[in-house]
Design a protein around this motif. Structure first.
Motif, PDB file in Angstrom:
ATOM      1  N   LEU A 160       0.805  -1.213   0.000  1.00  0.00           N
ATOM      2  CA  LEU A 160       0.000   0.000   0.000  1.00  0.00           C
ATOM      3  C   LEU A 160       0.844   1.271   0.000  1.00  0.00           C
ATOM      4  N   VAL A 161       2.048   1.211   0.533  1.00  0.00           N
ATOM      5  CA  VAL A 161       2.876   2.422   0.570  1.00  0.00           C
ATOM      6  C   VAL A 161       3.582   2.677  -0.752  1.00  0.00           C
ATOM      7  N   LEU A 162       3.463   1.758  -1.706  1.00  0.00           N
ATOM      8  CA  LEU A 162       4.095   1.972  -3.000  1.00  0.00           C
ATOM      9  C   LEU A 162       3.351   3.003  -3.834  1.00  0.00           C
ATOM     10  N   THR A 163       2.095   3.248  -3.510  1.00  0.00           N
ATOM     11  CA  THR A 163       1.287   4.164  -4.296  1.00  0.00           C
ATOM     12  C   THR A 163       0.398   4.998  -3.382  1.00  0.00           C
ATOM     13  N   ILE A 164       0.065   6.198  -3.846  1.00  0.00           N
ATOM     14  CA  ILE A 164      -0.864   7.059  -3.122  1.00  0.00           C
ATOM     15  C   ILE A 164      -2.061   7.306  -4.030  1.00  0.00           C
ATOM     16  N   ASP A 165      -3.065   6.470  -3.909  1.00  0.00           N
ATOM     17  CA  ASP A 165      -4.286   6.645  -4.671  1.00  0.00           C
ATOM     18  C   ASP A 165      -5.445   6.049  -3.872  1.00  0.00           C
ATOM     19  N   TRP A 166      -6.641   6.526  -4.179  1.00  0.00           N
ATOM     20  CA  TRP A 166      -7.790   6.095  -3.388  1.00  0.00           C
ATOM     21  C   TRP A 166      -8.324   4.736  -3.813  1.00  0.00           C
ATOM     22  N   VAL A 167      -7.988   4.291  -5.034  1.00  0.00           N
ATOM     23  CA  VAL A 167      -8.504   3.000  -5.506  1.00  0.00           C
ATOM     24  C   VAL A 167      -7.868   1.845  -4.751  1.00  0.00           C
ATOM     25  N   SER A 168      -6.542   1.809  -4.717  1.00  0.00           N
ATOM     26  CA  SER A 168      -5.858   0.708  -4.033  1.00  0.00           C
ATOM     27  C   SER A 168      -6.201   0.676  -2.555  1.00  0.00           C
ATOM     28  N   ALA A 169      -6.245   1.858  -1.923  1.00  0.00           N
ATOM     29  CA  ALA A 169      -6.551   1.898  -0.493  1.00  0.00           C
ATOM     30  C   ALA A 169      -7.978   1.452  -0.215  1.00  0.00           C
ATOM     31  N   SER A 170      -8.927   1.881  -1.047  1.00  0.00           N
ATOM     32  CA  SER A 170     -10.330   1.504  -0.816  1.00  0.00           C
ATOM     33  C   SER A 170     -10.556   0.017  -1.061  1.00  0.00           C
ATOM     34  N   VAL A 171      -9.914  -0.530  -2.109  1.00  0.00           N
ATOM     35  CA  VAL A 171     -10.045  -1.969  -2.372  1.00  0.00           C
ATOM     36  C   VAL A 171      -9.473  -2.778  -1.211  1.00  0.00           C
ATOM     37  N   ALA A 172      -8.294  -2.393  -0.739  1.00  0.00           N
ATOM     38  CA  ALA A 172      -7.690  -3.090   0.399  1.00  0.00           C
ATOM     39  C   ALA A 172      -8.566  -2.977   1.640  1.00  0.00           C
ATOM     40  N   LEU A 173      -9.134  -1.805   1.884  1.00  0.00           N
ATOM     41  CA  LEU A 173      -9.966  -1.606   3.063  1.00  0.00           C
ATOM     42  C   LEU A 173     -11.224  -2.465   3.011  1.00  0.00           C
ATOM     43  N   VAL A 174     -11.858  -2.555   1.842  1.00  0.00           N
ATOM     44  CA  VAL A 174     -13.053  -3.389   1.703  1.00  0.00           C
ATOM     45  C   VAL A 174     -12.725  -4.860   1.956  1.00  0.00           C
ATOM     46  N   LEU A 175     -11.632  -5.339   1.368  1.00  0.00           N
ATOM     47  CA  LEU A 175     -11.226  -6.728   1.587  1.00  0.00           C
ATOM     48  C   LEU A 175     -10.891  -6.994   3.048  1.00  0.00           C
ATOM     49  N   GLU A 176     -10.263  -6.031   3.701  1.00  0.00           N
ATOM     50  CA  GLU A 176      -9.937  -6.194   5.122  1.00  0.00           C
ATOM     51  C   GLU A 176     -11.197  -6.268   5.971  1.00  0.00           C
ATOM     52  N   LEU A 177     -12.184  -5.449   5.670  1.00  0.00           N
ATOM     53  CA  LEU A 177     -13.431  -5.487   6.434  1.00  0.00           C
ATOM     54  C   LEU A 177     -14.128  -6.840   6.278  1.00  0.00           C
ATOM     55  N   VAL A 178     -14.017  -7.436   5.096  1.00  0.00           N
ATOM     56  CA  VAL A 178     -14.575  -8.778   4.899  1.00  0.00           C
ATOM     57  C   VAL A 178     -13.844  -9.796   5.773  1.00  0.00           C
ATOM     58  N   VAL A 179     -12.508  -9.669   5.822  1.00  0.00           N
ATOM     59  CA  VAL A 179     -11.726 -10.577   6.663  1.00  0.00           C
ATOM     60  C   VAL A 179     -12.057 -10.373   8.137  1.00  0.00           C
ATOM     61  N   PHE A 180     -12.278  -9.121   8.543  1.00  0.00           N
ATOM     62  CA  PHE A 180     -12.607  -8.838   9.934  1.00  0.00           C
ATOM     63  C   PHE A 180     -13.898  -9.541  10.360  1.00  0.00           C
ATOM     64  N   VAL A 181     -14.823  -9.701   9.429  1.00  0.00           N
ATOM     65  CA  VAL A 181     -16.076 -10.394   9.740  1.00  0.00           C
ATOM     66  C   VAL A 181     -15.801 -11.842  10.126  1.00  0.00           C
ATOM     67  N   PHE A 182     -14.872 -12.485   9.406  1.00  0.00           N
ATOM     68  CA  PHE A 182     -14.533 -13.881   9.703  1.00  0.00           C
ATOM     69  C   PHE A 182     -13.699 -14.002  10.972  1.00  0.00           C
ATOM     70  N   ILE A 183     -12.968 -12.961  11.330  1.00  0.00           N
ATOM     71  CA  ILE A 183     -12.193 -13.001  12.570  1.00  0.00           C
ATOM     72  C   ILE A 183     -13.111 -12.996  13.787  1.00  0.00           C
ATOM     73  N   ARG A 184     -14.286 -12.388  13.653  1.00  0.00           N
ATOM     74  CA  ARG A 184     -15.314 -12.402  14.696  1.00  0.00           C
ATOM     75  C   ARG A 184     -14.857 -11.748  15.997  1.00  0.00           C
ATOM     76  N   MET A 185     -14.188 -10.630  15.871  1.00  0.00           N
ATOM     77  CA  MET A 185     -13.848  -9.854  17.058  1.00  0.00           C
ATOM     78  C   MET A 185     -15.102  -9.162  17.574  1.00  0.00           C
ATOM     79  N   PRO A 186     -15.350  -9.164  18.887  1.00  0.00           N
ATOM     80  CA  PRO A 186     -16.508  -8.458  19.424  1.00  0.00           C
ATOM     81  C   PRO A 186     -16.537  -7.006  18.987  1.00  0.00           C
ATOM     82  N   ALA A 187     -17.741  -6.535  18.643  1.00  0.00           N
ATOM     83  CA  ALA A 187     -17.875  -5.187  18.083  1.00  0.00           C
ATOM     84  C   ALA A 187     -17.334  -4.124  19.032  1.00  0.00           C
ATOM     85  N   ARG A 188     -17.651  -4.245  20.317  1.00  0.00           N
ATOM     86  CA  ARG A 188     -17.197  -3.233  21.281  1.00  0.00           C
ATOM     87  C   ARG A 188     -15.676  -3.207  21.361  1.00  0.00           C
ATOM     88  N   GLN A 189     -15.069  -4.386  21.384  1.00  0.00           N
ATOM     89  CA  GLN A 189     -13.604  -4.452  21.441  1.00  0.00           C
ATOM     90  C   GLN A 189     -12.985  -3.887  20.170  1.00  0.00           C
TER      91      GLN A 189
END
Length: 261
Positions: free
Chosen positions: A32-61
């Motif tokens: 992510l630090v190789l480029t400064i653009d909103w496309v790569s960052a937004s795509v990575a963020l969306v994929l990370e949020l999907v992974v976070f769902v499977f991690i099942r961390m409590p919402a409050r935590q």
């Protein structure tokens, strides 16, 4: 034997070797630090949020742990928007501050990139045990034992700082020296904590030296640091998210290499 409550979600990241979590975070950040653009960052963020769902961390935590990242990202964006590179139409200008199309675009990209790099780092490291991390650094990365054990001892002492601060505050109140001059009191208390930390560190160093922690011989470790397919999968996931983000940025024409013109 302790029974496991099936109602409590089990975090699948907890059994993963801390070194693998560190590696996954670094691989993702490197992409992510190789480029400064909103496309790569937004795509990575969306994929990370999907992974976070499977991690099942409590919402409050999750929200409490990641709150500093959510606060720091917009503040960084505001700074970039005011003082970033000026391109296109200028919307606002005052003294050294100048808000333009280019600075706003750069600010959005910066905010998304801070979130995309900061959130997985917090989520993956929130459940790490310092001893397991030290075992992994020494056994898997082959770092010097003195460095690893010294860092581990320092991390173990961090939890005592807050207790020492409370004790100093109560002691000063009992002597009647904490009733006025808040700034001066904080400065004096911080200096006292600094002196106390040096004394405790010196005592700990002497105790560790007496027990042979500074010996030049090859050390053995009480617990083995496991490494298998699960660790490789976590690192591959971090690298895959970063590569997908790069491909999306290149395909959309938004790729902006950091060392480019």
């Amino acid at each position: 034997m302790t029974a496991v409550n099936p109602a409590i979600p089990v975090n699948p990241v907890i059994p993963v070797n801390p070194v693998a979590r560190l590696g996954a975070t670094l691989l993702l950040a490197l992409c992510l630090v190789l480029t400064i653009d909103w496309v790569s960052a937004s795509v990575a963020l969306v994929l990370e949020l999907v992974v976070f769902v499977f991690i099942r961390m409590p919402a409050r935590q999750f929200w409490l742990r990641t709150l500093p990242v959510w606060v720091a990202a917009p503040l960084t964006g505001v700074t970039i928007a005011l003082y970033g590179r000026t391109e296109g139409t200028v919307f606002f200008e005052f003294a050294f501050a100048r808000v333009s199309e280019g600075s706003i675009t750069l600010a959005i990209a910066t905010v998304l990139r801070v979130l995309a790099i900061g959130l997985p780092a917090v989520v993956l490291f929130v459940t790490i045990d310092p001893t397991e991390l030290a075992d992994g650094l020494a056994q898997r990365l082959r770092l010097p034992a003195r460095f690893v054990l010294g860092a581990l001892a320092g991390m173990r002492l961090i939890s005592l700082f807050l207790d020492d601060w409370r004790s100093l505050e109560l002691a000063r109140r009992a002597r009647g020296v904490a009733d006025s001059g808040r700034i001066r009191r904080l400065a004096g208390q911080a200096f006292a904590l600094f002196v106390l930390s040096i004394r405790r560190g010196s005592t700990l160093a002497t105790a560790m030296e007496a027990r042979g922690f500074g010996a030049d011989v090859q050390r053995t470790w009480a617990r083995e640091s496991p490494w298998g397919a699960r660790e490789w999968l976590v690192m591959a996931a971090g690298l895959s998210i970063g590569l997908v983000a790069i491909v999306a940025a290149v395909a959309s024409g938004r790729w902006n290499f950091i060392v480019g013109p």
